[in-house]
Design a protein around this motif. Structure first.
Motif, PDB file in Angstrom:
ATOM      1  N   LYS A 103       0.755  -1.395   0.012  1.00  0.00           N
ATOM      2  CA  LYS A 103      -0.100   0.087   0.141  1.00  0.00           C
ATOM      3  C   LYS A 103       0.750   1.202   0.027  1.00  0.00           C
ATOM      4  CE  LYS A 103      -3.906  -2.134   2.417  1.00  0.00           C
ATOM      5  NZ  LYS A 103      -4.624  -1.997   3.564  1.00  0.00           N
ATOM      6  N   ASP A 104       2.034   1.284   0.565  1.00  0.00           N
ATOM      7  CA  ASP A 104       2.540   2.589   0.844  1.00  0.00           C
ATOM      8  C   ASP A 104       3.746   2.488  -0.351  1.00  0.00           C
ATOM      9  OD1 ASP A 104       3.935   0.288   1.728  1.00  0.00           O
ATOM     10  OD2 ASP A 104       5.175   1.404   3.517  1.00  0.00           O
ATOM     11  N   GLU A 105       4.024   1.693  -1.220  1.00  0.00           N
ATOM     12  CA  GLU A 105       4.911   1.591  -2.385  1.00  0.00           C
ATOM     13  C   GLU A 105       4.486   2.694  -3.381  1.00  0.00           C
ATOM     14  OE1 GLU A 105       7.583  -2.194  -2.773  1.00  0.00           O
ATOM     15  OE2 GLU A 105       5.587  -2.411  -3.535  1.00  0.00           O
ATOM     16  N   ILE A 106       5.342   3.179  -4.075  1.00  0.00           N
ATOM     17  CA  ILE A 106       5.231   4.143  -5.186  1.00  0.00           C
ATOM     18  C   ILE A 106       5.836   3.506  -6.506  1.00  0.00           C
ATOM     19  CG2 ILE A 106       5.468   6.443  -6.291  1.00  0.00           C
ATOM     20  CD1 ILE A 106       5.208   7.496  -3.458  1.00  0.00           C
ATOM     21  N   LEU A 107       5.312   3.352  -7.578  1.00  0.00           N
ATOM     22  CA  LEU A 107       5.780   2.342  -8.882  1.00  0.00           C
ATOM     23  C   LEU A 107       6.176   3.574  -9.806  1.00  0.00           C
ATOM     24  CD1 LEU A 107       3.792  -0.819  -9.127  1.00  0.00           C
ATOM     25  CD2 LEU A 107       6.200  -0.424  -8.027  1.00  0.00           C
ATOM     26  N   PHE A 108       7.321   3.605 -10.416  1.00  0.00           N
ATOM     27  CA  PHE A 108       7.751   4.298 -11.678  1.00  0.00           C
ATOM     28  C   PHE A 108       7.834   3.511 -12.714  1.00  0.00           C
ATOM     29  CE2 PHE A 108       9.214   6.974  -7.850  1.00  0.00           C
ATOM     30  CZ  PHE A 108       8.479   7.934  -8.035  1.00  0.00           C
ATOM     31  N   LYS A 109       7.196   3.580 -13.806  1.00  0.00           N
ATOM     32  CA  LYS A 109       7.253   2.954 -14.988  1.00  0.00           C
ATOM     33  C   LYS A 109       8.354   3.758 -16.037  1.00  0.00           C
ATOM     34  CE  LYS A 109       3.421  -0.132 -14.309  1.00  0.00           C
ATOM     35  NZ  LYS A 109       2.232  -0.745 -14.754  1.00  0.00           N
ATOM     36  N   SER A 110       8.880   3.147 -16.802  1.00  0.00           N
ATOM     37  CA  SER A 110       9.552   3.700 -17.867  1.00  0.00           C
ATOM     38  C   SER A 110       8.796   3.418 -19.137  1.00  0.00           C
ATOM     39  CB  SER A 110      11.075   3.159 -18.096  1.00  0.00           C
ATOM     40  OG  SER A 110      11.061   1.803 -18.433  1.00  0.00           O
TER      41      SER A 110
END
Length: 100
Positions: free
Chosen positions: A91-98
């Motif tokens: 829940k507290d993770e942030i994902l960055f996608k290239s």
């Protein structure tokens, strides 16, 4: 009587010559076969070394599989699969996608 002794000596020389020729032929034959056996022995030694290396490789592979089997039982593996295959996150993770 003198003639009989000469004939015996000639006969003995011929017999000795024949026996010597036969022995020489046998020695040459044994020498050729000995070389052939040495070559076969060298081939077998190389094959034996190759098989020993394959056995060592398979033992290493078996150890790697056992280690992977133990790793698959851990929570870390389950988390990795959930992230990679299923796309799940905490829940507290942030994902960055290239964009690639």
């Amino acid at each position: 009587m003198a003639r009989k002794k000469k004939r015996r000596k000639r006969g003995n020389k011929k017999g000795m010559l024949c026996i010597s020729a036969i022995v020489a032929v046998l020695l040459v034959s044994l020498s050729v076969q000995s070389n052939s056996l040495k070559e076969k022995n060298a081939d077998y030694a190389a094959q034996e070394e190759s098989l020993r290396q394959q056995i060592e490789d398979e033992k290493q592979r078996s150890d790697d599989i056992a280690a992977m089997k133990d790793y698959m039982k851990t929570d870390e593996y389950a988390e990795e699969v959930a992230k990679d295959k299923l796309g799940l996150v905490y829940k507290d993770e942030i994902l960055f996608k290239s964009e690639d």
